[in-house]
Scaffold this motif. Sequence first.
Motif, PDB file in Angstrom:
ATOM      1  N   GLU A 290     -10.008   0.439  -4.379  1.00  9.88           N
ATOM      2  CA  GLU A 290      -9.933   1.936  -3.913  1.00  9.88           C
ATOM      3  C   GLU A 290      -9.151   2.085  -2.557  1.00  9.88           C
ATOM      4  O   GLU A 290      -9.624   1.591  -1.721  1.00  9.88           O
ATOM      5  CB  GLU A 290     -11.119   2.540  -3.942  1.00  9.88           C
ATOM      6  CG  GLU A 290     -11.926   2.863  -5.351  1.00  9.88           C
ATOM      7  CD  GLU A 290     -13.103   3.193  -5.557  1.00  9.88           C
ATOM      8  OE1 GLU A 290     -13.269   4.462  -6.132  1.00  9.88           O
ATOM      9  OE2 GLU A 290     -13.847   3.006  -4.413  1.00  9.88           O
ATOM     10  N   VAL A 291      -7.938   2.336  -2.848  1.00  7.89           N
ATOM     11  CA  VAL A 291      -7.245   2.674  -1.466  1.00  7.89           C
ATOM     12  C   VAL A 291      -7.429   4.018  -1.157  1.00  7.89           C
ATOM     13  O   VAL A 291      -7.014   5.388  -1.855  1.00  7.89           O
ATOM     14  CB  VAL A 291      -5.604   2.343  -1.739  1.00  7.89           C
ATOM     15  CG1 VAL A 291      -4.938   2.804  -0.599  1.00  7.89           C
ATOM     16  CG2 VAL A 291      -5.682   0.918  -2.195  1.00  7.89           C
TER      17      VAL A 291
ATOM     18  N   ARG B 280      -6.752   7.419   1.433  1.00  6.01           N
ATOM     19  CA  ARG B 280      -5.798   7.703   2.225  1.00  6.01           C
ATOM     20  C   ARG B 280      -6.857   9.228   2.775  1.00  6.01           C
ATOM     21  O   ARG B 280      -7.280   9.998   2.303  1.00  6.01           O
ATOM     22  CB  ARG B 280      -4.569   8.338   1.746  1.00  6.01           C
ATOM     23  CG  ARG B 280      -4.750   9.178   0.669  1.00  6.01           C
ATOM     24  CD  ARG B 280      -3.318   9.799   0.247  1.00  6.01           C
ATOM     25  NE  ARG B 280      -3.477  10.841  -1.076  1.00  6.01           N
ATOM     26  CZ  ARG B 280      -3.398  10.462  -2.145  1.00  6.01           C
ATOM     27  NH1 ARG B 280      -2.966   9.236  -2.582  1.00  6.01           N
ATOM     28  NH2 ARG B 280      -3.698  11.472  -2.831  1.00  6.01           N
TER      29      ARG B 280
ATOM     30  N   ALA C  20      -0.362   4.568   2.636  1.00  4.27           N
ATOM     31  CA  ALA C  20      -1.462   4.126   1.357  1.00  4.27           C
ATOM     32  C   ALA C  20      -0.610   3.475   0.474  1.00  4.27           C
ATOM     33  O   ALA C  20      -0.917   2.526  -0.367  1.00  4.27           O
ATOM     34  CB  ALA C  20      -1.821   5.516   0.697  1.00  4.27           C
ATOM     35  N   ASP C  21       0.896   3.707   0.161  1.00  9.06           N
ATOM     36  CA  ASP C  21       1.550   2.795  -1.023  1.00  9.06           C
ATOM     37  C   ASP C  21       1.829   1.599  -0.601  1.00  9.06           C
ATOM     38  O   ASP C  21       1.745   0.497  -1.360  1.00  9.06           O
ATOM     39  CB  ASP C  21       3.109   3.752  -1.179  1.00  9.06           C
ATOM     40  CG  ASP C  21       2.859   4.988  -1.957  1.00  9.06           C
ATOM     41  OD1 ASP C  21       1.911   5.289  -2.471  1.00  9.06           O
ATOM     42  OD2 ASP C  21       4.023   5.669  -1.538  1.00  9.06           O
TER      43      ASP C  21
ATOM     44  N   ALA D  52      -1.389  -0.028  -1.203  1.00  4.79           N
ATOM     45  CA  ALA D  52      -1.612  -0.424  -2.990  1.00  4.79           C
ATOM     46  C   ALA D  52      -0.710  -1.474  -3.086  1.00  4.79           C
ATOM     47  O   ALA D  52      -1.258  -2.532  -4.362  1.00  4.79           O
ATOM     48  CB  ALA D  52      -1.204   0.670  -3.438  1.00  4.79           C
TER      49      ALA D  52
ATOM     50  N   PRO E  75      -4.947  -1.458  -7.984  1.00  4.49           N
ATOM     51  CA  PRO E  75      -5.243  -0.483  -7.101  1.00  4.49           C
ATOM     52  C   PRO E  75      -5.195   0.977  -7.441  1.00  4.49           C
ATOM     53  O   PRO E  75      -4.765   1.348  -8.200  1.00  4.49           O
ATOM     54  CB  PRO E  75      -4.288  -0.405  -5.770  1.00  4.49           C
ATOM     55  CG  PRO E  75      -2.799  -0.733  -6.468  1.00  4.49           C
ATOM     56  CD  PRO E  75      -3.556  -1.776  -7.707  1.00  4.49           C
TER      57      PRO E  75
ATOM     58  N   THR F 282      -5.290   4.796  -5.700  1.00 10.83           N
ATOM     59  CA  THR F 282      -5.111   5.513  -4.770  1.00 10.83           C
ATOM     60  C   THR F 282      -5.931   7.058  -4.752  1.00 10.83           C
ATOM     61  O   THR F 282      -5.392   7.553  -5.665  1.00 10.83           O
ATOM     62  CB  THR F 282      -3.674   5.450  -4.252  1.00 10.83           C
ATOM     63  OG1 THR F 282      -3.215   4.405  -3.964  1.00 10.83           O
ATOM     64  CG2 THR F 282      -3.478   6.258  -2.716  1.00 10.83           C
TER      65      THR F 282
ATOM     66  N   GLU G  81      -6.223   6.892 -13.477  1.00 10.24           N
ATOM     67  CA  GLU G  81      -6.953   6.548 -12.310  1.00 10.24           C
ATOM     68  C   GLU G  81      -8.457   6.443 -12.670  1.00 10.24           C
ATOM     69  O   GLU G  81      -8.865   5.541 -12.363  1.00 10.24           O
ATOM     70  CB  GLU G  81      -6.643   7.227 -11.161  1.00 10.24           C
ATOM     71  CG  GLU G  81      -5.149   6.960 -10.666  1.00 10.24           C
ATOM     72  CD  GLU G  81      -4.649   7.990  -9.497  1.00 10.24           C
ATOM     73  OE1 GLU G  81      -3.670   7.700  -8.873  1.00 10.24           O
ATOM     74  OE2 GLU G  81      -5.309   8.851  -9.574  1.00 10.24           O
TER      75      GLU G  81
END
Length: 492
Positions: free
Chosen positions: A154-155, A157, A166-167, A170, A180, A182, A427
Amino acid sequence: MADTFETVGVVGLGTMGAGIAEVFARAGIAVVGVEADPAALERGRGHLEGSTGRALTRGRLTEAERAEILGRVTLTTSRDDLAGCDLVIEAIPEVMEYKRALFADLDRICKPSAVLATNTSSLSVTEIAATTSRPGRVVGMHFFNPAPVMRLVEVVRTVTTEDGLADDIAALARRLGKTPVTVGDRAGFVVNRLLLPYLNHAVVLLEHGLADRDGIDAAMRLGAGFPMGPLALLDLIGLDTSYEICEALFRESRERRHAPAPLLHELVAAGLLGRKSGRGFHGEEAPQTPSAEEKPSVSTVAVVGEEAEAGEFADRLVSAGFKTTGVEEAELVVALSRTPVVRQAVRLPHPDRLVGLNLVGEQVAEVASTVLTSPGAEQVATGLVRILGRTPVVCRDRAGFVVGALLYPHLNDAVRMYESGYASVEEIDTAMRLGCGYPAGPFEMLDRLGLQTVRDGLRDLYDEYRDPAFAPAPLLDQLVTAGVRSIRDLPA
């Protein structure tokens, strides 16, 4: 320009931190692993050597590959050795004061361009980032245990995270062979925000006597198809860890569903933490295998319920050697129903003979006793269910019984999460499949069960318990009203 990460620091080399260090080293990235003192550092080294040693024994690594992985990890007790790292991830205990103090120190030590990441499972990344002079360079990077095996990351932001960072994180997760997801900075992120209320609710049902421990676990494992029962999973996670995550959720949401169940608090206070302490909801006792039961001591059974389902079930009883008859003469009345059956019982000449039966999947039958059901009738119905090749789950005559009471609010939480714009359908499904080992994500389950079935089940739960968490999400209600069969059918 996208960030590149060639040297990564990991602070905290417990089981999780050592696993994270191994993941990066396996991907060819140099790692600086930091522990508080020499003894802890040696334990961390042991985790690394043990994990890679098991992979070697199982044929997943060669001796040369293992040597390369271990050779990429530099172990130290000095945080100053992190000064040249491009990314530093902390994996220390889930105590906000500890994490804030660590990040303030990392901010002083690490170069201005370095990204600081927390592996927290539920704490506020924003609050952690606020202790630094670089909140835009702070993210969450939540791995799952065991990190070398579990594919999800789990990313997280925050509102201050730099655009594009965040990209980049990921992309780094994909470089590690991970998947990932996000999301924004909400307590519990996706997996724990959905998982822990469901687990906590199972404790509430146990505490209220809806069903016993083994019945609840069997219902969700064999009936709902989950890889583990909720109480067994709590023991695996650790009751103390689960309690703290529930507390974090409740602090943010103030929803009753997120408040730790009193029984969970009691067990944690008593030091009964699950597998780590040797006892939690389950102890050290061997699993009890039901002994072969004699044929129930009744010969006549009446089956009531939806005509086609009742007819099919009656045929199976006849094949098993029972005689079906009318409700007036029957020694046992079985009401096939997905809703409470006490109203049916009071219309019978012998209400003590009626037992509700809800067939869940191919393996489970929930045996629901009303306040009028005799112990003998419940016992006979339980034996009958076993003869027909299903696992009986004895429960009280309440809305949803066990599976519906646990599953429908869990799926409703996923709809609310999507409706809020926090995460997409894909997601959420991906996170729960990879993070929890679900055979299907929440929205895949919704599609299989049917939106109206879940909506109506939630309405029944709300009518009985008056808990706002059980009220169907507005989107779910609207979809059913509009005749939409799946959330996936909504316009993009």
